[in-house]
Design a protein around this motif. Structure first.
Motif, PDB file in Angstrom:
ATOM      1  N   GLU A  17      61.388  38.482  30.443  1.00  7.77           N
ATOM      2  CA  GLU A  17      62.653  38.693  31.128  1.00  7.77           C
ATOM      3  C   GLU A  17      62.412  38.747  32.630  1.00  7.77           C
ATOM      4  OE1 GLU A  17      64.613  42.141  29.571  1.00  7.77           O
ATOM      5  OE2 GLU A  17      64.733  41.287  27.556  1.00  7.77           O
ATOM      6  N   ALA A  18      63.306  38.120  33.386  1.00  7.49           N
ATOM      7  CA  ALA A  18      63.208  38.150  34.843  1.00  7.49           C
ATOM      8  C   ALA A  18      63.528  39.565  35.305  1.00  7.49           C
ATOM      9  CB  ALA A  18      64.168  37.145  35.455  1.00  7.49           C
ATOM     10  N   ASP A  19      62.513  40.273  35.779  1.00  8.70           N
ATOM     11  CA  ASP A  19      62.675  41.672  36.181  1.00  8.70           C
ATOM     12  C   ASP A  19      62.162  41.923  37.592  1.00  8.70           C
ATOM     13  OD1 ASP A  19      59.971  41.389  35.813  1.00  8.70           O
ATOM     14  OD2 ASP A  19      59.827  42.800  34.149  1.00  8.70           O
ATOM     15  N   GLY A  20      61.935  40.856  38.336  1.00  8.34           N
ATOM     16  CA  GLY A  20      61.455  40.993  39.704  1.00  8.34           C
ATOM     17  C   GLY A  20      59.939  41.027  39.819  1.00  8.34           C
ATOM     18  N   ALA A  21      59.247  41.121  38.698  1.00 12.00           N
ATOM     19  CA  ALA A  21      57.779  41.150  38.708  1.00 12.00           C
ATOM     20  C   ALA A  21      57.235  39.863  38.111  1.00 12.00           C
ATOM     21  CB  ALA A  21      57.257  42.344  37.900  1.00 12.00           C
ATOM     22  N   LEU A  22      56.086  39.465  38.600  1.00 10.26           N
ATOM     23  CA  LEU A  22      55.401  38.310  38.040  1.00 10.26           C
ATOM     24  C   LEU A  22      54.608  38.745  36.814  1.00 10.26           C
ATOM     25  CD1 LEU A  22      54.112  36.762  41.395  1.00 10.26           C
ATOM     26  CD2 LEU A  22      56.089  36.029  40.042  1.00 10.26           C
ATOM     27  N   ARG A  23      53.994  37.808  36.145  1.00  9.12           N
ATOM     28  CA  ARG A  23      53.063  38.098  35.054  1.00  9.12           C
ATOM     29  C   ARG A  23      51.706  37.536  35.470  1.00  9.12           C
ATOM     30  NH1 ARG A  23      57.226  40.204  34.496  1.00  9.12           N
ATOM     31  NH2 ARG A  23      58.473  40.477  32.603  1.00  9.12           N
ATOM     32  N   ASP A  24      50.657  38.153  34.977  1.00 15.01           N
ATOM     33  CA  ASP A  24      49.295  37.751  35.328  1.00 15.01           C
ATOM     34  C   ASP A  24      48.554  37.230  34.103  1.00 15.01           C
ATOM     35  OD1 ASP A  24      49.663  38.612  37.965  1.00 15.01           O
ATOM     36  OD2 ASP A  24      48.834  40.597  37.582  1.00 15.01           O
ATOM     37  N   VAL A  25      47.834  36.143  34.292  1.00  8.87           N
ATOM     38  CA  VAL A  25      46.927  35.598  33.282  1.00  8.87           C
ATOM     39  C   VAL A  25      45.528  35.903  33.793  1.00  8.87           C
ATOM     40  CG1 VAL A  25      46.143  33.534  32.073  1.00  8.87           C
ATOM     41  CG2 VAL A  25      48.540  33.718  32.783  1.00  8.87           C
ATOM     42  N   CYS A  26      44.745  36.675  33.027  1.00 10.94           N
ATOM     43  CA  CYS A  26      43.475  37.195  33.551  1.00 10.94           C
ATOM     44  C   CYS A  26      42.293  36.975  32.618  1.00 10.94           C
ATOM     45  CB  CYS A  26      43.576  38.703  33.777  1.00 10.94           C
ATOM     46  SG  CYS A  26      44.901  39.180  34.869  1.00 10.94           S
ATOM     47  N   ILE A  27      41.152  36.770  33.241  1.00  9.78           N
ATOM     48  CA  ILE A  27      39.868  36.825  32.570  1.00  9.78           C
ATOM     49  C   ILE A  27      39.097  37.927  33.277  1.00  9.78           C
ATOM     50  CG2 ILE A  27      37.705  35.636  32.066  1.00  9.78           C
ATOM     51  CD1 ILE A  27      39.339  33.005  32.130  1.00  9.78           C
ATOM     52  N   LEU A  28      38.812  38.998  32.549  1.00 13.07           N
ATOM     53  CA  LEU A  28      38.091  40.132  33.113  1.00 13.07           C
ATOM     54  C   LEU A  28      36.594  39.894  32.980  1.00 13.07           C
ATOM     55  CD1 LEU A  28      40.315  42.883  31.469  1.00 13.07           C
ATOM     56  CD2 LEU A  28      40.591  41.833  33.715  1.00 13.07           C
ATOM     57  N   ASP A  29      35.802  40.562  33.796  1.00  9.83           N
ATOM     58  CA  ASP A  29      34.341  40.441  33.762  1.00  9.83           C
ATOM     59  C   ASP A  29      33.897  38.997  33.942  1.00  9.83           C
ATOM     60  OD1 ASP A  29      34.121  43.234  33.266  1.00  9.83           O
ATOM     61  OD2 ASP A  29      34.496  42.866  31.134  1.00  9.83           O
ATOM     62  N   ALA A  30      34.503  38.316  34.891  1.00  6.15           N
ATOM     63  CA  ALA A  30      34.176  36.921  35.173  1.00  6.15           C
ATOM     64  C   ALA A  30      32.926  36.832  36.048  1.00  6.15           C
ATOM     65  CB  ALA A  30      35.352  36.239  35.869  1.00  6.15           C
ATOM     66  N   ASP A  34      31.748  31.286  35.314  1.00  6.54           N
ATOM     67  CA  ASP A  34      33.080  31.175  34.711  1.00  6.54           C
ATOM     68  C   ASP A  34      34.032  30.439  35.649  1.00  6.54           C
ATOM     69  OD1 ASP A  34      32.254  32.591  32.413  1.00  6.54           O
ATOM     70  OD2 ASP A  34      32.674  34.495  33.414  1.00  6.54           O
ATOM     71  N   TRP A  35      33.992  30.801  36.933  1.00  6.42           N
ATOM     72  CA  TRP A  35      34.826  30.113  37.923  1.00  6.42           C
ATOM     73  C   TRP A  35      34.470  28.628  37.967  1.00  6.42           C
ATOM     74  CZ3 TRP A  35      39.088  31.676  40.305  1.00  6.42           C
ATOM     75  CH2 TRP A  35      39.340  33.051  40.431  1.00  6.42           C
ATOM     76  N   ARG A  36      33.186  28.325  37.984  1.00  2.00           N
ATOM     77  CA  ARG A  36      32.745  26.925  38.035  1.00  2.00           C
ATOM     78  C   ARG A  36      33.276  26.158  36.821  1.00  2.00           C
ATOM     79  NH1 ARG A  36      27.689  27.943  38.906  1.00  2.00           N
ATOM     80  NH2 ARG A  36      27.948  27.789  41.156  1.00  2.00           N
ATOM     81  N   ASN A  37      33.132  26.742  35.636  1.00  2.00           N
ATOM     82  CA  ASN A  37      33.608  26.088  34.419  1.00  2.00           C
ATOM     83  C   ASN A  37      35.120  25.900  34.442  1.00  2.00           C
ATOM     84  OD1 ASN A  37      30.984  25.950  33.472  1.00  2.00           O
ATOM     85  ND2 ASN A  37      31.170  27.800  32.233  1.00  2.00           N
ATOM     86  N   LEU A  38      35.834  26.898  34.923  1.00  2.00           N
ATOM     87  CA  LEU A  38      37.287  26.805  35.008  1.00  2.00           C
ATOM     88  C   LEU A  38      37.703  25.688  35.967  1.00  2.00           C
ATOM     89  CD1 LEU A  38      39.989  29.354  35.095  1.00  2.00           C
ATOM     90  CD2 LEU A  38      39.670  28.062  37.183  1.00  2.00           C
ATOM     91  N   LEU A  39      37.139  25.677  37.161  1.00  2.00           N
ATOM     92  CA  LEU A  39      37.516  24.686  38.165  1.00  2.00           C
ATOM     93  C   LEU A  39      37.160  23.278  37.709  1.00  2.00           C
ATOM     94  CD1 LEU A  39      36.531  26.625  41.403  1.00  2.00           C
ATOM     95  CD2 LEU A  39      38.817  26.350  40.405  1.00  2.00           C
ATOM     96  N   GLU A  40      35.982  23.106  37.135  1.00  2.00           N
ATOM     97  CA  GLU A  40      35.584  21.792  36.632  1.00  2.00           C
ATOM     98  C   GLU A  40      36.465  21.382  35.456  1.00  2.00           C
ATOM     99  OE1 GLU A  40      31.394  22.076  35.800  1.00  2.00           O
ATOM    100  OE2 GLU A  40      30.874  22.127  37.938  1.00  2.00           O
ATOM    101  N   ASP A 100      34.795  38.756  40.191  1.00  2.00           N
ATOM    102  CA  ASP A 100      34.720  39.440  38.904  1.00  2.00           C
ATOM    103  C   ASP A 100      35.963  39.310  38.024  1.00  2.00           C
ATOM    104  OD1 ASP A 100      32.218  40.285  39.687  1.00  2.00           O
ATOM    105  OD2 ASP A 100      32.926  42.228  40.400  1.00  2.00           O
ATOM    106  N   GLU A 101      37.042  38.772  38.566  1.00  2.00           N
ATOM    107  CA  GLU A 101      38.265  38.628  37.769  1.00  2.00           C
ATOM    108  C   GLU A 101      39.000  37.358  38.157  1.00  2.00           C
ATOM    109  OE1 GLU A 101      42.531  40.829  37.395  1.00  2.00           O
ATOM    110  OE2 GLU A 101      40.772  42.111  37.165  1.00  2.00           O
ATOM    111  N   ILE A 102      39.227  36.523  37.174  1.00  2.00           N
ATOM    112  CA  ILE A 102      40.043  35.328  37.374  1.00  2.00           C
ATOM    113  C   ILE A 102      41.481  35.744  37.089  1.00  2.00           C
ATOM    114  CG2 ILE A 102      40.568  33.025  36.488  1.00  2.00           C
ATOM    115  CD1 ILE A 102      37.517  32.846  35.759  1.00  2.00           C
ATOM    116  N   GLU A 103      42.353  35.487  38.041  1.00  2.00           N
ATOM    117  CA  GLU A 103      43.757  35.896  37.886  1.00  2.00           C
ATOM    118  C   GLU A 103      44.686  34.811  38.393  1.00  2.00           C
ATOM    119  OE1 GLU A 103      46.822  38.890  40.109  1.00  2.00           O
ATOM    120  OE2 GLU A 103      44.838  39.704  39.657  1.00  2.00           O
ATOM    121  N   PHE A 104      45.603  34.397  37.547  1.00  2.00           N
ATOM    122  CA  PHE A 104      46.684  33.492  37.910  1.00  2.00           C
ATOM    123  C   PHE A 104      47.985  34.241  37.695  1.00  2.00           C
ATOM    124  CE2 PHE A 104      43.382  30.421  37.073  1.00  2.00           C
ATOM    125  CZ  PHE A 104      43.674  29.323  37.867  1.00  2.00           C
ATOM    126  N   THR A 105      48.948  34.056  38.584  1.00  2.00           N
ATOM    127  CA  THR A 105      50.266  34.662  38.422  1.00  2.00           C
ATOM    128  C   THR A 105      51.282  33.570  38.096  1.00  2.00           C
ATOM    129  OG1 THR A 105      50.806  34.478  40.770  1.00  2.00           O
ATOM    130  CG2 THR A 105      49.776  36.521  40.050  1.00  2.00           C
TER     131      THR A 105
END
Length: 156
Positions: A17-30, A34-40, A100-105
């Motif tokens: 529901e649109a409530d003024g806040a975004l949502r986060d997609v996260c990978i903890l303990d990155a 992990d970043w290299r694999n994600l970007l590639e 240490d944390e991959i985060e997309f909003t």
């Protein structure tokens, strides 16, 4: 995933529901790997991907290697970078806050039914499969470990 209650990936309209806040997609303990694999891994998709340096006068959109990206952010404290990935009508944005944390909003209003949820699910699965790490979607926040997961994915 330990501590996430076995939610898995299922669409619940109240989570988006649109409530003024975004949502986060996260990978903890990155890690930098992990970043290299994600970007590639993003290079093998047909999604629109846009990368930009904040202070750079010219941005060619080329995503740098994860090591050089974080090296530049560390050596130039005024610099920042963003990565936007469009999956269908949903834009997922990353600002490279911490190795240490991959985060997309993303805007929860963009997930308004089964079709758009399938696009969110495809993005979450892609992140997990590329990094071989668990992925959680939470409300917007800074302590994702303490927040209840809206959805979660654990690659096999």
């Amino acid at each position: 995933m330990d501590g996430w209650g076995g939610i898995g990936m299922r669409y619940r309209s109240e989570d988006f529901e649109a409530d003024g806040a975004l949502r986060d997609v996260c990978i903890l303990d990155a890690s930098i790997t992990d970043w290299r694999n994600l970007l590639e891994g993003l290079e093998s998709t047909d999604w629109t991907v846009r990368f930009a340096w904040t202070l750079s006068e010219s941005n060619d959109g080329v995503i740098p290697d994860a090591g050089s990206l974080f090296g530049r952010l560390e050596s130039e404290p005024e610099e920042s970078a963003s990565l936007a990935v469009q999956v269908g009508d949903i834009w997922f944005t990353c600002y490279f806050f911490d190795v240490d944390e991959i985060e997309f909003t993303f805007d929860p209003a963009d997930v308004d039914g089964p079709l758009s949820f399938a696009r969110l699910e495809a993005f979450v699965r892609h992140l997990g499969d590329a990094t071989r790490k668990d992925v959680v979607v939470t409300m917007e926040g800074t302590d994702h470990r303490a927040m209840p997961a809206l959805i979660e994915y654990s690659p096999t």
